[in-house]
Write an enzyme that holds these catalytic residues in place. Structure first.
Site, short mmCIF file in Angstrom:
data_model
loop_
_atom_site.label_atom_id
_atom_site.label_comp_id
_atom_site.label_asym_id
_atom_site.label_seq_id
_atom_site.Cartn_x
_atom_site.Cartn_y
_atom_site.Cartn_z
CE LYS A 89 45.99 41.30 34.22
NZ LYS A 89 45.76 42.74 34.12
CG ASP A 142 44.75 47.95 34.51
OD1 ASP A 142 45.26 47.97 35.63
OD2 ASP A 142 44.14 46.96 34.06
C1 BGC Z 1 47.03 42.91 37.90
C2 BGC Z 1 46.85 44.40 38.13
C3 BGC Z 1 45.82 44.96 37.18
C4 BGC Z 1 44.54 44.15 37.24
C5 BGC Z 1 43.49 44.65 36.27
C6 BGC Z 1 45.69 42.21 37.90
O1 BGC Z 1 45.85 40.87 37.54
O2 BGC Z 1 47.84 42.36 38.90
O3 BGC Z 1 48.07 45.07 37.97
O4 BGC Z 1 45.57 46.29 37.53
O5 BGC Z 1 44.82 42.81 36.95
O6 BGC Z 1 43.93 44.59 34.97
#
Ligand code: BGC
Length: 528
Positions: A235, A270
């Site tokens: 992200k 999360d």
């Molecule tokens: C992460 C996860 C997370 C998801 C939603 C992803 O980029 O790897 O760990 O649960 O985003 O936030």
């Protein structure tokens, strides 16, 4: 009576679809499937009563042309119809493609439960019990990994009720991409600020010995409930010196540097937090999903199926698994990719990874639309009067929130679409045809996301063997699910296409801001 052939289609479709998925299942799971199909077909025999209640608006696999007319609005010029139909060929996923995706996901889930470093990581969370609803006390929680960073105190009343105090903080890109210690110092400073913001209403202040649940929404190899190392950033976070390190220690060290008397008792994803927080009031919750900035899912797995788990199994019958499904199909076996997806991926910090998440989640959808629009403009198929603006050429200039606003605009002249294109994106003069094309592109990208998310739900519920019986609640948090027009309907339609009547056994439930609360609950459980 009109609906009877549709129901026949759905009945047969569901048997075939469920059968296709069932090919990968164990005998026990297969028995439940057959039971489910039996129930489905008996209900089918009841005829139009069920049809009129449940399926009138739902689609079996539709011919492409029918879908295109619906999404695109009134017909365009023959050339524009051709352009749109090419885009549809690239972005649309048929029912059978979705069913293949479910099968592959089930296969990859099993592999991830056997070994490390598989496409779907299937990470053990060390959370082995759902909350009883009787947990009580005040806990701090941090929620890092969405659009905002949040600091919260949750006061659990021991009867399933919760009182919340929270402060939200924007994390600047400079902090996300800085040095790890700077990121964790920023977090500790926000915690200090939280206590200043809430000093009048919190009975315990900053000097209380707080227990904290740290919701850290990234792939973590967890070795205990409060220890785990970051496997990879996602992200858009890239802070250095964090990958491979224990995230709890990094946070605890920052608290020490900032003289904060806080003990980090639990490290939580999360998705896990979302599952736990909904389960606090709804014990039938069996999965937690995020459809927001990122995307992922956690669910309850039998301990004997988690073959790679090395910890003690004594007294443990189940454990929550954080799937990390963002990495599913990175080798592009089942999901067709467009040239636009390749372009998007090549501009991410880690090309070739987390490509499933790129097709689904809010961080990327607007950018995919921007890349498509910019390409169409370059080809002379869009904005023929004025060409693309410099703004449209800028990475991330087309926010995913614009897609929601565009998709909801049903005005005759598409006034909102015009405003976004001309005011926000500086495109000088758009025609109605331009705006219709833009709206159709948003619908194609948004629908693909919802249908892939639904395939994920189908795989997870199938894996838990819960298709045949009613009552499986999937808690879903995130802006796409909550705010994007038609997203929930599109997911439901895809579920019905894939699973037929068994889809009625799945409840998709909005779980607002559950991750932080879930982290607090897990901190409470860790104390027991
Ligand atoms: C992460 C996860 C997370 C998801 C939603 C992803 O980029 O790897 O760990 O649960 O985003 O936030």
């Amino acid at each position: 009576m009109d609906s009877l052939p549709l129901q026949l289609l759905l009945g047969v479709g569901s048997v075939l679809g469920v059968y296709t998925i069932a090919l990968e299942l164990s005998t026990e799971q297969l028995e439940s499937f057959l039971l489910g199909i039996g129930i489905g077909l008996s209900v089918f025999a009841l005829g139009s009563v069920v049809t009129s209640q449940s399926y009138t608006n739902k689609t079996a696999e539709k011919p492409r042309s029918e879908r295109s007319i619906k999404e695109a609005g009134p017909p365009q010029t023959p050339h524009h119809v051709h352009v749109l139909s090419q885009l549809q060929d690239m972005f649309e996923l048929s029912t059978s493609q979705l069913q293949r995706i479910v099968k592959q996901m089930l296969w990859d889930m099993n592999r991830g439960l056997e070994k490390d470093n598989e496409a779907i990581k299937m990470l053990p969370t060390h959370v082995c019990h759902l909350p009883k609803g009787t947990e009580a006390g005040s806990y701090l929680a941090l929620d890092l990994g969405g659009t905002n960073f949040r600091v919260c105190v949750f006061t659990l009343d021991g009867k399933g009720g919760v009182e919340t105090r929270q402060s939200k903080f924007m994390i600047a890109d400079a902090v996300k991409t800085s040095e790890g210690a700077a990121l964790f110092d920023f977090i500790a400073d926000c915690v200090k600020q939280f206590f200043v913001d809430h000093q009048d209403t919190l009975s315990n202040g900053v000097n209380h010995k707080w227990k904290l649940g740290f919701c850290f929404s990234f792939p973590v190899n967890q070795v205990s409930i409060n220890e785990g190392s970051l496997l990879v950033w996602t992200k858009g976070f890239t802070a250095s010196n964090v990958v491979g390190e224990n995230a709890v220690k990094l946070l605890q060290d920052a608290f020490t540097r900032k003289s904060l008397n806080i003990e980090v008792s639990a490290l939580v994803n999360d998705t896990t937090g979302t599952l736990m927080s909904l389960a606090y009031s709804k014990p039938s919750t069996c999965a937690g999903m995020i459809l927001g900035t990122g995307s992922n899912c956690a669910y309850i797995e039998k301990i004997e199926n988690i073959i790679k788990y090395k910890g003690s199994r004594e007294g443990i019958s189940e454990m929550l698994i954080n799937m990390e499904w963002g990495g599913f199909d990175d080798t592009h076996i089942v999901i067709p990719r467009t040239k636009y997806d390749y372009k998007l991926d090549s501009d991410t910090p880690t090309p070739g990874t987390w490509t499933f998440e790129q097709l689904i989640s809010g961080l990327y959808l607007g950018e995919i639309v921007r890349i498509v629009l910019s390409d169409l403009a370059d080809q002379g198929d869009l904005f023929e009067n004025c060409g693309a603006s410099p703004e449209l050429k800028k990475k991330n200039a087309f926010e995913t929130a614009y897609m929601s606003k565009i998709e909801i605009d049903n005005s005759h002249d598409l006034i909102k679409v015009k405003q976004i294109l001309e005011v926000q994106l500086g495109i000088k003069h758009t025609t109605l045809i331009d705006r219709r094309i833009v709206k159709s592109v948003c619908a194609l990208v948004g629908t693909r996301s919802a249908r892939l998310a639904a395939a994920g739900v189908a795989a997870v519920v199938t894996k838990m063997n819960k298709l045949a019986t009613p009552g499986c609640i999937v808690g879903i948090d995130g802006s796409l699910f909550e705010l994007y027009p038609n997203y929930q309907n599109r997911m439901r339609s895809a579920l019905v296409e894939m699973l037929g009547m068994c889809a009625d056994n799945i409840t998709l439930e909005q779980a607002r801001d559950g991750s932080g609360q879930g982290a607090a609950l897990i901190a409470a459980l860790a104390e027991e």
